[in-house]
Design an enzyme around this catalytic site. Sequence first.
Site, PDB file in Angstrom:
ATOM      1  N   ARG A 117       1.835   0.310   7.496  1.00 48.68           N
ATOM      2  CA  ARG A 117       0.764   1.226   6.401  1.00 48.68           C
ATOM      3  C   ARG A 117       0.628   0.154   5.242  1.00 48.68           C
ATOM      4  NH1 ARG A 117       4.789   3.659   3.307  1.00 48.68           N
ATOM      5  NH2 ARG A 117       6.137   4.701   4.970  1.00 48.68           N
ATOM      6  N   TYR A 122     -19.974  13.116  -5.291  1.00 50.25           N
ATOM      7  CA  TYR A 122     -19.358  13.689  -3.915  1.00 50.25           C
ATOM      8  C   TYR A 122     -18.722  15.144  -4.013  1.00 50.25           C
ATOM      9  CZ  TYR A 122     -16.611  14.662   0.147  1.00 50.25           C
ATOM     10  OH  TYR A 122     -16.014  14.923   0.965  1.00 50.25           O
ATOM     11  N   ASP A 141     -18.076   4.093  -7.225  1.00 51.13           N
ATOM     12  CA  ASP A 141     -18.185   4.428  -5.788  1.00 51.13           C
ATOM     13  C   ASP A 141     -19.410   3.652  -5.420  1.00 51.13           C
ATOM     14  OD1 ASP A 141     -18.816   5.542  -3.295  1.00 51.13           O
ATOM     15  OD2 ASP A 141     -17.273   7.631  -3.947  1.00 51.13           O
ATOM     16  N   LYS A 174     -19.022   6.252   6.599  1.00 49.85           N
ATOM     17  CA  LYS A 174     -20.496   6.342   6.296  1.00 49.85           C
ATOM     18  C   LYS A 174     -21.378   4.968   7.005  1.00 49.85           C
ATOM     19  CE  LYS A 174     -19.531   9.669   4.036  1.00 49.85           C
ATOM     20  NZ  LYS A 174     -18.752  11.167   4.825  1.00 49.85           N
TER      21      LYS A 174
END
Length: 399
Positions: free
Chosen positions: A61, A114, A186, A211
């Site tokens: 993690r 977004y 972003d 993406k």
Amino acid sequence: MPNESKVHGFATRAIHYGYDPLKYHGALNPPVFLSSTYGFDRSETGSDRFAGKAEGYVYSRVGNPTVSILESRLAALEEGEAALATSSGMGALTAVIWTLLRSGDEIVADKMLYGCTFGLLEHHIGRFGIGVQFVDLTDPANLRAAIGPRTRMVLTETPSNPNMRLVDIAAIAEICLTSGVLLVVDNTYCTPYLQRPLTLGADIVIHSATKYLGGHGDLLAGAVIASRELVDQFRFVGIKELNGACISAFDAFLVLRGLKTLNLRMDRHCATAQRLAHDLEAHPMVARVYYPGLDSHLQRALALRQMSAMGGMIALELKGGLAAGRAFMDGVRVATRAVSLGDAETLIQHPASMTHATYDQEERARHGFTDGLIRLSVGLEDYEDLRDDLISALDGLPR
Ligand code: 7XF
């Protein structure tokens, strides 16, 4: 790579940075370390690693060798000190927000984001005592007026998803710097190949690596790139103790594979999008095309200054609004009706009812995008096939 102290070009870094095959039996591709945990030679080693006194992995993690290669490569491409890879773009955003903000703080965000980023800020984060002001950051003066004593963070996309507005990163960064506020950009739409916000003064870059960075529509991933100090906090507080949004080693491997062709793919996305934007703009059924490579784009000069090429995303409005938009989407044969972006396949979708359905009708009007807007993620197919597909779908619309 034999000599990483020499700064190589973008493609060379995207292919080699942070991985030396000779340390791994000569394997051309990095091994995928499918291990959740790591053994210690002595108990003291484990204690020292947990205390941050010794280097080394303890639990995936927090760190994984395959993921580390991806992180160093992303930092090299964005020209940042360090990077953190995450399980998704939303995982990257929330790792940053939960780490840096506390009840009583405020975010100033651009008004076009977004859909799920907007959903988090508009509908959920208030429960935790964090305030949000949505401001039109296309005019930096609006930011100056909005920043107050509680403001800790400014958040923007550029170009904005879905309507392709641009924000002047350098101008905004200067205001943030003088106000002692962190600027988060972003950079999903551009990737570091087209735009590097950290070099323009931003503090933190986030990505949906789902993406263009991955590029093949076969994974979900995200990333944060910033100073080493901030990335350590996002890792050891944000991911480790707040949201747990760690990337899998296998997805990290897939993003590394995608990065090898990032510049080639982006060149092609940009070239085809530029040609299609002109074709669409010339069609009598099209009311408006939003693409920064067009002279009609309101921020064309800023685009030329800030982006090295104009990207693969196009938004358009048809004469006939939503009904025409839906008929257009149903009329395409090569493009796929789907959300997401940055894949080899051209994807077409309707933001108001899909990616941005988190904005209700009144919010859409207030935040400045129309019900009829259609978004196109231009893929890597032959330009001629895409042109014929889109134009024949437009030609088939009732006039
Ligand atoms: O958590 P994800 O990896 O899906 O990334 C979230 C995200 C963050 N920033 C930007 C600019 C994004 O576009 C996204 C995801 N957007 C997709 C889209 O617009 O099609 C998600 C499909 S609903």
